[in-house]
Design a protein around this motif. Structure first.
Motif, PDB file in Angstrom:
ATOM      1  N   LYS A 186      49.528  47.100  45.422  1.00 45.78           N
ATOM      2  CA  LYS A 186      48.991  48.466  45.369  1.00 45.78           C
ATOM      3  C   LYS A 186      50.099  49.482  45.601  1.00 45.78           C
ATOM      4  CE  LYS A 186      44.259  47.740  46.914  1.00 45.78           C
ATOM      5  NZ  LYS A 186      43.426  47.836  48.124  1.00 45.78           N
ATOM      6  N   VAL A 187      50.995  49.196  46.546  1.00 47.69           N
ATOM      7  CA  VAL A 187      52.084  50.141  46.827  1.00 47.69           C
ATOM      8  C   VAL A 187      53.375  49.802  46.084  1.00 47.69           C
ATOM      9  CG1 VAL A 187      51.576  51.365  48.948  1.00 47.69           C
ATOM     10  CG2 VAL A 187      52.199  48.969  49.075  1.00 47.69           C
ATOM     11  N   LEU A 188      53.529  48.509  45.774  1.00 46.92           N
ATOM     12  CA  LEU A 188      54.785  48.098  45.136  1.00 46.92           C
ATOM     13  C   LEU A 188      54.818  48.492  43.658  1.00 46.92           C
ATOM     14  CD1 LEU A 188      57.437  46.668  45.633  1.00 46.92           C
ATOM     15  CD2 LEU A 188      56.349  44.502  45.032  1.00 46.92           C
ATOM     16  N   GLN A 189      53.658  48.387  43.021  1.00 47.75           N
ATOM     17  CA  GLN A 189      53.582  48.640  41.570  1.00 47.75           C
ATOM     18  C   GLN A 189      54.201  49.983  41.135  1.00 47.75           C
ATOM     19  OE1 GLN A 189      52.191  46.642  38.888  1.00 47.75           O
ATOM     20  NE2 GLN A 189      53.481  48.218  38.023  1.00 47.75           N
ATOM     21  N   PHE A 227      62.492  45.556  43.585  1.00 55.60           N
ATOM     22  CA  PHE A 227      62.602  44.210  43.010  1.00 55.60           C
ATOM     23  C   PHE A 227      62.997  43.188  44.084  1.00 55.60           C
ATOM     24  CE2 PHE A 227      62.562  46.715  39.195  1.00 55.60           C
ATOM     25  CZ  PHE A 227      61.774  45.946  38.351  1.00 55.60           C
ATOM     26  N   ASP A 228      63.752  43.624  45.110  1.00 52.28           N
ATOM     27  CA  ASP A 228      64.063  42.724  46.227  1.00 52.28           C
ATOM     28  C   ASP A 228      62.800  42.473  47.054  1.00 52.28           C
ATOM     29  OD1 ASP A 228      66.683  42.476  45.516  1.00 52.28           O
ATOM     30  OD2 ASP A 228      67.383  44.135  46.768  1.00 52.28           O
ATOM     31  N   ALA A 232      57.589  50.551  38.805  1.00 48.53           N
ATOM     32  CA  ALA A 232      57.546  51.346  37.570  1.00 48.53           C
ATOM     33  C   ALA A 232      58.604  52.445  37.586  1.00 48.53           C
ATOM     34  CB  ALA A 232      56.156  51.949  37.381  1.00 48.53           C
ATOM     35  N   ALA A 233      58.756  53.079  38.756  1.00 48.97           N
ATOM     36  CA  ALA A 233      59.712  54.178  38.863  1.00 48.97           C
ATOM     37  C   ALA A 233      61.152  53.661  38.770  1.00 48.97           C
ATOM     38  CB  ALA A 233      59.509  54.910  40.182  1.00 48.97           C
ATOM     39  N   ALA A 234      61.365  52.411  39.226  1.00 54.21           N
ATOM     40  CA  ALA A 234      62.719  51.856  39.233  1.00 54.21           C
ATOM     41  C   ALA A 234      63.186  51.459  37.841  1.00 54.21           C
ATOM     42  CB  ALA A 234      62.776  50.647  40.158  1.00 54.21           C
ATOM     43  N   ASP A 235      62.260  51.145  36.963  1.00 54.21           N
ATOM     44  CA  ASP A 235      62.636  50.737  35.617  1.00 54.21           C
ATOM     45  C   ASP A 235      62.073  51.750  34.625  1.00 54.21           C
ATOM     46  OD1 ASP A 235      63.143  49.613  33.206  1.00 54.21           O
ATOM     47  OD2 ASP A 235      62.486  47.590  33.752  1.00 54.21           O
ATOM     48  N   GLY A 254      52.143  40.670  34.964  1.00 57.84           N
ATOM     49  CA  GLY A 254      51.551  41.944  34.543  1.00 57.84           C
ATOM     50  C   GLY A 254      52.205  43.130  35.228  1.00 57.84           C
ATOM     51  N   SER A 255      52.442  42.997  36.523  1.00 60.83           N
ATOM     52  CA  SER A 255      53.075  44.098  37.259  1.00 60.83           C
ATOM     53  C   SER A 255      54.467  44.375  36.728  1.00 60.83           C
ATOM     54  CB  SER A 255      53.189  43.738  38.735  1.00 60.83           C
ATOM     55  OG  SER A 255      51.912  43.555  39.257  1.00 60.83           O
ATOM     56  N   LEU A 256      55.210  43.290  36.439  1.00 53.49           N
ATOM     57  CA  LEU A 256      56.569  43.475  35.929  1.00 53.49           C
ATOM     58  C   LEU A 256      56.544  44.100  34.538  1.00 53.49           C
ATOM     59  CD1 LEU A 256      58.402  40.219  37.072  1.00 53.49           C
ATOM     60  CD2 LEU A 256      58.420  42.463  38.127  1.00 53.49           C
ATOM     61  N   LEU A 257      55.570  43.701  33.731  1.00 53.73           N
ATOM     62  CA  LEU A 257      55.474  44.263  32.373  1.00 53.73           C
ATOM     63  C   LEU A 257      55.145  45.753  32.435  1.00 53.73           C
ATOM     64  CD1 LEU A 257      53.607  41.364  30.508  1.00 53.73           C
ATOM     65  CD2 LEU A 257      55.979  42.094  30.166  1.00 53.73           C
ATOM     66  N   LEU A 258      54.217  46.099  33.324  1.00 54.15           N
ATOM     67  CA  LEU A 258      53.885  47.517  33.501  1.00 54.15           C
ATOM     68  C   LEU A 258      55.114  48.291  33.963  1.00 54.15           C
ATOM     69  CD1 LEU A 258      50.384  47.538  35.220  1.00 54.15           C
ATOM     70  CD2 LEU A 258      50.955  48.475  32.969  1.00 54.15           C
ATOM     71  N   SER A 259      55.844  47.662  34.875  1.00 55.42           N
ATOM     72  CA  SER A 259      57.051  48.305  35.397  1.00 55.42           C
ATOM     73  C   SER A 259      58.088  48.511  34.322  1.00 55.42           C
ATOM     74  CB  SER A 259      57.678  47.455  36.499  1.00 55.42           C
ATOM     75  OG  SER A 259      56.705  47.046  37.393  1.00 55.42           O
ATOM     76  N   SER A 260      58.073  47.643  33.314  1.00 53.31           N
ATOM     77  CA  SER A 260      59.034  47.774  32.220  1.00 53.31           C
ATOM     78  C   SER A 260      58.531  48.749  31.164  1.00 53.31           C
ATOM     79  CB  SER A 260      59.302  46.413  31.580  1.00 53.31           C
ATOM     80  OG  SER A 260      59.823  45.534  32.526  1.00 53.31           O
TER      81      SER A 260
END
Ligand code: B12
Length: 211
Positions: free
Chosen positions: A73-76, A34-35, A80-83, A109-115
């Motif tokens: 591509k790498v952050l997503q 997230f940072d 996801a794993a962090a949340d 979208g990326s944040l929603l997927l991560s959640s």
């Protein structure tokens, strides 16, 4: 890999180097994803400023968008794993018809997927009828729409009306975002909610989903 370097890579449009840099920050230094997202978004803000000051032109903007895509591509997967809070509420996401801005939408979208939400991203320039059909097909309960152009904000009203006509308006919550909008205008156009940025957007969407 410090955060300033990541911000710098976005500003300098280093589309070929960003993926490796994000990877290095995640793996080598074990940085909080997230940072990293914050550092990249900061770079994008600066790109926006340079465009407004006519230091950057359309080509640079498109490249900046590509750079963000490569980074994600790498952050997503790391986000996801962090949340791990899994919420399978279905969300339809898109940029309204006539509008081809998708960087902010993609961040949301990326944040929603991560959640852990189940996301149906319809892309940009999305017709109201396509959204209605997708609600019917998926049973989604939240629609999140982006509009960056003053010219296209009225499309939110079109979507609201199309949902009403299909008898679906009461079964979905409509949240919108983008620079020309605010809560008052969003409500006037028929939306249920508005958020200033993607992080706040996720917070609002969690509330709308009853979480
Ligand atoms: C990048 C960019 C482009 C790129 C888009 C690339 C892409 N794939 O997205 C390109 C070059 C294609 C482009 C084209 C145009 N653009 Co442009 N563009 C921008 C720019 C510089 C940055 C937008 C951006 O990505 N910001 C970064 C992201 C992260 O921020 P964001 O989108 O605001 O999203 C955040 C929040 O708003 C929020 N959010 C966004 N959506 C949603 C949705 C929900 C549900 C929620 C909760 C939150 C949320 O969360 C995000 C992250 O925190 C802005 C100026 C600016 N500084 O904003 C102009 C700007 C939006 N563009 C503008 C214009 C005029 C155009 C063109 C008409 C230019 C032209 N003459 O052709 C075309 C229109 C094409 C079209 N039909 O859409 C104007 C719009 C003016 C207006 N008010 O109508 C702006 C404001 C520039 C200006 N000052 O004149 N553009």
């Amino acid at each position: 890999m410090d955060f300033e370097k990541l911000t710098e890579l976005v500003i300098e449009l280093e589309v070929d180097d960003i993926e490796a840099a994000v990877k290095e920050a995640l793996e080598g230094d074990g940085k909080d994803p997230f940072d990293i997202l914050n550092a990249l978004t900061k770079g994008m803000d600066e790109v926006g400023k340079r465009y407004e000051e006519k230091e950057y032109y359309l080509t640079e903007l498109v490249l900046a968008g590509e750079t963000m895509k490569e980074a994600f591509k790498v952050l997503q997967p790391a986000l996801a794993a962090a949340d791990q809070s899994q919420d399978k509420t279905k969300i339809i996401l898109g940029t309204v018809k006539g509008d081809n801005h998708d960087i902010g939408k993609n961040i949301l979208g990326s944040l929603l997927l991560s959640s852990g939400f189940e996301l149906y991203d319809l892309g940009m320039d999305v017709d109201a009828n396509v959204i209605v059909d997708k609600v019917k097909e998926t049973g989604a309960t939240i629609i999140a729409l982006s509009s960056l152009l003053t010219m296209t904000v009225e499309q939110i009203k079109t979507v609201h009306e199309a949902l009403k006509e299909a008898g679906l308006r009461d079964s979905v919550k409509l949240i919108v975002g983008g620079a020309p909008l605010n809560m008052e205008l969003a409500k006037r156009l028929g939306a249920d909610d508005f958020a200033d940025d993607a992080v706040d957007g996720v917070r609002h969407i969690k509330e709308l989903a009853g979480k």
